[in-house]
Design a protein around this motif. Structure first.
Motif, short mmCIF file in Angstrom:
data_model
loop_
_atom_site.label_atom_id
_atom_site.label_comp_id
_atom_site.label_asym_id
_atom_site.label_seq_id
_atom_site.Cartn_x
_atom_site.Cartn_y
_atom_site.Cartn_z
N GLY A 47 0.79 -1.22 0.00
CA GLY A 47 0.00 0.00 0.00
C GLY A 47 0.82 1.27 0.00
N THR A 48 2.14 1.15 -0.03
CA THR A 48 2.98 2.34 -0.09
C THR A 48 2.82 2.99 -1.45
N SER A 49 2.56 4.25 -1.44
CA SER A 49 2.36 4.97 -2.69
C SER A 49 3.67 5.61 -3.14
N THR A 50 3.85 5.66 -4.44
CA THR A 50 5.04 6.32 -4.98
C THR A 50 4.71 7.73 -5.43
N ARG A 51 3.45 8.13 -5.26
CA ARG A 51 3.06 9.48 -5.66
C ARG A 51 3.53 10.49 -4.63
N ALA A 52 3.84 11.67 -5.10
CA ALA A 52 4.28 12.74 -4.20
C ALA A 52 3.10 13.21 -3.37
N SER A 53 3.36 13.56 -2.16
CA SER A 53 2.33 14.07 -1.27
C SER A 53 1.85 15.43 -1.75
N LYS A 54 0.61 15.76 -1.42
CA LYS A 54 0.06 17.06 -1.79
C LYS A 54 0.78 18.18 -1.05
N ASN A 55 1.35 17.88 0.10
CA ASN A 55 1.98 18.89 0.93
C ASN A 55 3.44 19.16 0.58
N THR A 56 3.95 18.49 -0.42
CA THR A 56 5.34 18.76 -0.80
C THR A 56 5.38 20.07 -1.56
N GLY A 57 6.43 20.75 -1.46
CA GLY A 57 6.55 22.03 -2.14
C GLY A 57 6.94 23.10 -1.14
N SER A 58 6.73 24.30 -1.52
CA SER A 58 7.19 25.39 -0.67
C SER A 58 6.15 25.72 0.40
N ILE A 59 6.65 26.03 1.56
CA ILE A 59 5.82 26.50 2.66
C ILE A 59 6.18 27.96 2.84
#
Length: 64
Positions: A47-59
């Motif tokens: 069930g581990t996803s290889t998709r990037a999380s929605k929260n990745t990116g700049s804060i």
């Protein structure tokens, strides 16, 4: 010749496959058994996803 109708046959039901419940690793694509909770080849959890999380990116930081 006659009006011979062929007997109606029930539609074939797919045989339950021995692979039913197996899962493909999202990292190495190895087909694991249904009982395996991690990949037998690369040890990635089921069930581990290889998709990037929605929260990745700049804060955004406040710079007041």
């Amino acid at each position: 010749m006659g009006d011979k109708k062929s007997p109606t046959r029930p539609k074939r039901q797919p045989k339950p496959s021995a692979e039913e419940g197996n899962w493909d690793c999202s990292v190495c694509t190895y087909k694991n058994t249904a009982e395996a909770f991690k990949c037998m080849m690369c040890d990635v959890r089921k069930g581990t996803s290889t998709r990037a999380s929605k929260n990745t990116g700049s804060i955004l930081k406040k710079t007041w």
